[in-house]
Every structure is written in C-alpha cells, then in structure tokens.
Scaffold this motif. Sequence first.
Motif, mmCIF file in Angstrom:
data_model
loop_
_atom_site.group_PDB
_atom_site.id
_atom_site.type_symbol
_atom_site.label_atom_id
_atom_site.label_comp_id
_atom_site.label_asym_id
_atom_site.label_seq_id
_atom_site.Cartn_x
_atom_site.Cartn_y
_atom_site.Cartn_z
ATOM 1 N N THR A 144 0.753 -0.927 0.316
ATOM 2 C CA THR A 144 0.132 0.226 -0.227
ATOM 3 C C THR A 144 0.489 1.460 0.083
ATOM 4 O OG1 THR A 144 -0.213 -0.463 2.578
ATOM 5 C CG2 THR A 144 -1.635 -1.272 1.324
ATOM 6 N N GLY A 145 1.692 1.041 -0.533
ATOM 7 C CA GLY A 145 3.168 2.214 -0.153
ATOM 8 C C GLY A 145 3.494 3.514 -1.519
ATOM 9 N N ALA A 146 3.971 3.917 -1.386
ATOM 10 C CA ALA A 146 4.335 4.951 -3.009
ATOM 11 C C ALA A 146 4.780 3.717 -3.519
ATOM 12 C CB ALA A 146 4.854 6.168 -2.335
ATOM 13 N N GLN A 147 4.773 3.782 -4.865
ATOM 14 C CA GLN A 147 5.244 3.420 -6.049
ATOM 15 C C GLN A 147 6.472 2.784 -5.892
ATOM 16 O OE1 GLN A 147 5.156 4.254 -9.899
ATOM 17 N NE2 GLN A 147 5.120 1.775 -10.972
ATOM 18 N N PRO A 148 7.304 1.764 -5.744
ATOM 19 C CA PRO A 148 8.436 1.282 -4.996
ATOM 20 C C PRO A 148 9.735 1.901 -6.361
ATOM 21 C CG PRO A 148 6.854 -1.058 -4.912
ATOM 22 C CD PRO A 148 6.246 0.062 -5.725
ATOM 23 N N ASP A 149 10.578 1.672 -5.387
ATOM 24 C CA ASP A 149 11.693 1.470 -6.835
ATOM 25 C C ASP A 149 12.088 0.361 -7.241
ATOM 26 O OD1 ASP A 149 11.392 4.172 -6.485
ATOM 27 O OD2 ASP A 149 12.268 3.378 -4.171
ATOM 28 N N ASN A 150 12.212 -0.540 -6.399
ATOM 29 C CA ASN A 150 12.348 -2.329 -7.519
ATOM 30 C C ASN A 150 10.918 -2.813 -7.564
ATOM 31 O OD1 ASN A 150 12.733 -4.546 -7.789
ATOM 32 N ND2 ASN A 150 13.907 -5.057 -5.656
ATOM 33 N N LEU A 151 10.832 -2.998 -8.696
ATOM 34 C CA LEU A 151 9.966 -3.545 -10.188
ATOM 35 C C LEU A 151 9.703 -4.855 -10.258
ATOM 36 C CD1 LEU A 151 9.412 -0.497 -11.881
ATOM 37 C CD2 LEU A 151 8.449 -0.471 -9.377
ATOM 38 N N GLY A 152 11.089 -5.370 -9.412
ATOM 39 C CA GLY A 152 10.849 -6.577 -10.039
ATOM 40 C C GLY A 152 9.467 -7.970 -9.994
ATOM 41 N N VAL A 153 8.968 -8.372 -10.484
ATOM 42 C CA VAL A 153 7.648 -9.073 -10.647
ATOM 43 C C VAL A 153 8.076 -10.710 -10.292
ATOM 44 C CG1 VAL A 153 5.208 -9.501 -10.718
ATOM 45 C CG2 VAL A 153 6.245 -6.944 -10.837
ATOM 46 N N PRO A 154 8.452 -11.753 -9.466
ATOM 47 C CA PRO A 154 8.016 -13.127 -9.860
ATOM 48 C C PRO A 154 7.454 -13.525 -10.686
ATOM 49 C CG PRO A 154 8.603 -12.512 -7.820
ATOM 50 C CD PRO A 154 8.354 -11.342 -8.248
ATOM 51 N N GLY A 155 7.923 -14.351 -11.989
ATOM 52 C CA GLY A 155 7.009 -15.042 -12.803
ATOM 53 C C GLY A 155 6.781 -14.617 -14.303
ATOM 54 N N GLY A 185 -2.280 -8.199 -13.421
ATOM 55 C CA GLY A 185 -2.802 -8.389 -12.375
ATOM 56 C C GLY A 185 -3.924 -9.010 -11.681
ATOM 57 N N SER A 186 -4.460 -9.645 -11.872
ATOM 58 C CA SER A 186 -5.135 -10.568 -12.017
ATOM 59 C C SER A 186 -4.954 -12.548 -12.098
ATOM 60 C CB SER A 186 -6.585 -10.404 -12.391
ATOM 61 O OG SER A 186 -6.909 -10.927 -14.180
ATOM 62 N N LEU A 187 -3.573 -12.596 -13.020
ATOM 63 C CA LEU A 187 -3.130 -13.901 -12.739
ATOM 64 C C LEU A 187 -2.519 -13.999 -12.150
ATOM 65 C CD1 LEU A 187 -3.550 -13.890 -16.688
ATOM 66 C CD2 LEU A 187 -5.042 -14.691 -15.066
ATOM 67 N N ASN A 188 -0.930 -12.875 -11.695
ATOM 68 C CA ASN A 188 0.068 -13.229 -11.038
ATOM 69 C C ASN A 188 -0.030 -13.160 -9.645
ATOM 70 O OD1 ASN A 188 3.132 -12.572 -9.699
ATOM 71 N ND2 ASN A 188 3.247 -12.742 -11.831
ATOM 72 N N ASN A 189 0.284 -13.353 -8.353
ATOM 73 C CA ASN A 189 0.098 -12.864 -6.696
ATOM 74 C C ASN A 189 0.812 -11.715 -6.629
ATOM 75 O OD1 ASN A 189 1.584 -14.873 -7.101
ATOM 76 N ND2 ASN A 189 0.865 -15.929 -5.331
ATOM 77 N N PHE A 190 1.996 -11.793 -7.448
ATOM 78 C CA PHE A 190 3.076 -10.608 -6.986
ATOM 79 C C PHE A 190 2.572 -9.605 -7.548
ATOM 80 C CE2 PHE A 190 5.412 -15.076 -6.748
ATOM 81 C CZ PHE A 190 5.544 -14.964 -5.319
ATOM 82 N N TYR A 191 2.854 -9.141 -8.775
ATOM 83 C CA TYR A 191 2.201 -8.275 -9.162
ATOM 84 C C TYR A 191 0.648 -7.910 -9.235
ATOM 85 C CZ TYR A 191 1.259 -5.280 -13.884
ATOM 86 O OH TYR A 191 0.942 -4.179 -13.876
ATOM 87 N N GLN A 192 0.185 -8.886 -8.791
ATOM 88 C CA GLN A 192 -1.475 -8.456 -8.158
ATOM 89 C C GLN A 192 -1.266 -7.296 -6.495
ATOM 90 O OE1 GLN A 192 -3.631 -9.911 -5.245
ATOM 91 N NE2 GLN A 192 -5.972 -10.379 -6.934
ATOM 92 N N ARG A 193 0.023 -7.575 -6.175
ATOM 93 C CA ARG A 193 -0.452 -6.537 -4.896
ATOM 94 C C ARG A 193 0.585 -5.619 -4.722
ATOM 95 N NH1 ARG A 193 4.609 -7.253 -1.891
ATOM 96 N NH2 ARG A 193 3.719 -6.855 -0.338
ATOM 97 N N LEU A 194 0.616 -5.475 -6.401
ATOM 98 C CA LEU A 194 1.704 -3.896 -6.196
ATOM 99 C C LEU A 194 0.575 -3.137 -7.100
ATOM 100 C CD1 LEU A 194 4.764 -4.787 -7.760
ATOM 101 C CD2 LEU A 194 4.641 -4.921 -5.496
#
Length: 460
Positions: A144-155, A185-194
């Motif tokens: 829920t924070g500001a957009q991260p600087d590390n934008l890595g998304v597993p998968g 964002g509805s398929l990958n849980n790591f991207y969804q949470r961002l």
Amino acid sequence: MTFSPKYSLPALALLGLTLGSCQPELDDNRPTADAGQLNFSSYVAVGNSLTSGYSDGGLYNEVQAVSYPAILAQQFAKTGKGPASFVQPAFSAAKKDGSGYVKLQLVNGAAVPVQPSAANNYLGEQVAYTGTNAAFPTELEAYTGAQPDNLGVPGISVLSADKTASSTGNAVVDAQTRGAAAAYGSLNNFYQRLLPAADRTSKDYVTYIGQKTPTFFSCWMGNNDVLTYATAGGVASATNPFSGLTDTTSFGKGYRNIIAAISKNGTVKGVCANIPNVTNIPYFNTVTVTAVAAAFKAANAASPGVFITTGTATAPVIRLATSADLLTLTAQGVVATGAGSTPTNPVPNQYVLDATEITTVVNRTTQLNAIIAKTARQNKLALADMNTFFNSIASQGIVTNAVNNTATFASGNLFSLDGVHPTPRGYAVVANEFIRVINAYYGSMVPQVAPNDYRGVLFP
C-alpha cells in the motif's frame, strides 16, 4: 505463475546434503567512490524474480532487503549522487515471510529442503496469504505504499509484460495473449499486490513501469521467456499463454517497449542484463541421470537405467535416458516413488528436459540475447553479459576473498534451495557484476561489496 518447486522429505533426503563449514571473512579493498557522469538519485530496477530478491522458492523480507537492486542502491549512495532511499515492496512485519520459503530441516540426520505449505503450517513462517479471496487462494497481502523503486515481479516475462507484444501472426493466439498481459494483475499474485484493485485487470507492466521517472535504471528481463518452459520440462500449458518459449518477434517488440518506457525513449541512462543459460543452474544439474541410474542398479542389478517420457502429449516417447538428458530438481520426488525404474513407469515428461529441448532452449536464449544486445546498443545503454558470467560460475565457480563459491546445490553458497534463484551472497555477486559493467561503460567508480558479508544457504 512463478516458479515454485515442490519437495518431499524422503525424496530430497537422497540429495545427501551436509553441513557447511565456517568461511574466512576478509575486508575488501574499495576504490574511491565517484558517480562520474551518472546521476543515481532516482534509481529504478525493472525485472522479474531475480530483481525482486526471490530466493528459496519464495519472496520474503529478509532476502528482498538484500536483492541486487537494494545492494546497488546502497553502493550508488556512496558516490554522493545516489538515492536518499530505495523503496522495495516489503511485506508487513507480521507477515515478513511473504509467500513462504523452503527451509532445511534435519530428518534422520540429513539436512533436507522442505517446502512450506498449509499442511505443515508453512513451517511456522509468517506468510502473507490473505485467505479472503476464494477465486484467488494465493492472493498476497497488498502493498500500500508509494510505487516502489524495485519493480521486480516474480514470474513475469517480456511477453506477459506488454499487452501489445504478442505478434505470432495467429490472430486468436495474439488476442488471448495480449488480453492476459493486460489482465496480468489478476493472474500473478506478486504483480497483483503492487496494483490498486481498479488496475489489476487492465494495467500491463509496461504501463506500470512507465509511471516512474528514474535518473538511472537497471533492466533484467527475459529470463522467464525461456525459464518457464524449461523448468516445466519443455511442456507448455494449454491454459497459460506464457508457458512456452516466447517467439523472437513478440519478444523484440515487448523488450523494446519496456526499454522505451523506463528510459523515457532513450533519454535516461541505465544498464541491461541478458539471459543466462538456464540449463547450467542447479535445478537441472542436481538430480542426474547417472546418479538415479546407479540407485536403480543398486536396488536391482538387472536395471538397465532410467526410463523417461519425451515427445509430446499426443505422441509420447518412452526411452532410456542418456547423459544428454537433464532431470529437474523436482524429479527427485517421483524418482523416490519408483518412477523411471521400468518402461511402464517412466519419469513423466514435465520432469525431463531432453536433449532436443535443451538445444531448443539454448538456441532461443541466444536469439533473445541478440535482441537485448541490439536494443542496448541502440539506446546507448550498458550491457551486463550475465550469460557469460553465469557460464563461468557454472564451470569454475567464483572466488570471493579466498572463498570459492560454486553452483553446487545448497552447499555452493550462490544458489538457494529452489535451485534457480541466488542466495543473499549470490545476489551480492550479481550486484558486483552490474557495478563492474556500469563502471567500465560509464567511467564511474561505484565501489563493490564484499560478498562474504552475505550469507549462503542457512543450514540447521
């Protein structure tokens, strides 16, 4: 949609892991820090699981904190032109273990990797699964924070990152693939949470990273465009448009769009990294045909070797494996139950990367790396040749302050318990290679870190 190996206790006991010995820790000689022509004040990292800090089959706060981008940001700051802070999408303190991670446990005197699950109460880990979405049971705690600087998304792959990339020429396939990328964002849980809930079915990764305004960036994308297919034994899923090898046309379009988005059409300096040869990682070199055949022979002197399944689902081929075939790390589980011991019970296809598939994967890696190199040249960006770098590690290891670190599963210090992703020490070694390339290309003097200050696999 990220790699998550499954283990069992009796199966992996066969790996015969032993406790590691203490290693000497020596100070490194660090050069005077100087950013030169570069401005690192707003550093952004684009990438997949390797960028996020994924390790031991999961994403969790401890290793995320020492991801290679976090280490780079730390070293960039020493030049006086680095970021005041580097935001990563950490999990809350109460759910610090994120998606959960493999641990070594002592079973009958042997150190055995155990995968966390609901059945074993996630090994007591503080996981971040919400348990509130019946349609998406692996949903993770939202960031829920500001957009991260590390934008890595597993998968994530290049193909799944860009809703315009798919260009196979098959209108039906392209439409389905582009639609899945848009709804990633509805398929990958790591991207969804961002993402905010409203963006999860419409905002692709290229659009997401385009929201950042970096002064310097790193981009390590493309691994999953071959890795997903390889780790599944060369078996693509009919329901997952991102499970095959990405074609070169689609990859080229997607990769160029990723670089354009994060570099602001070539106006921001950065470093790109290419795709390592995935067949060199411990995931494919720990459970060997030779070792399994020897075990079968010891149990049955008449055993001719290891029977495997190759070919396709509609035209399977059952044959004896050769040394040119690779078994996956996860094959250990089925081998322990007798799979491979007879032609009527062969090792299933998804646990085997056969010689033909290996050639296909290596050739596609070469093709995609050519696209990455050309894009870097066109945009006047540094290129970290991680393919050559990891080939060297696979063949001879790397010495850090008199300690030899290797690609040996678990005990080699560099690769974590999933056999694919680095340990904290492995990430430190990767960060140093990025720094070496940045310094050489841009004339900077960013100091490297001492890898021995970072841990390898944790033994019980």
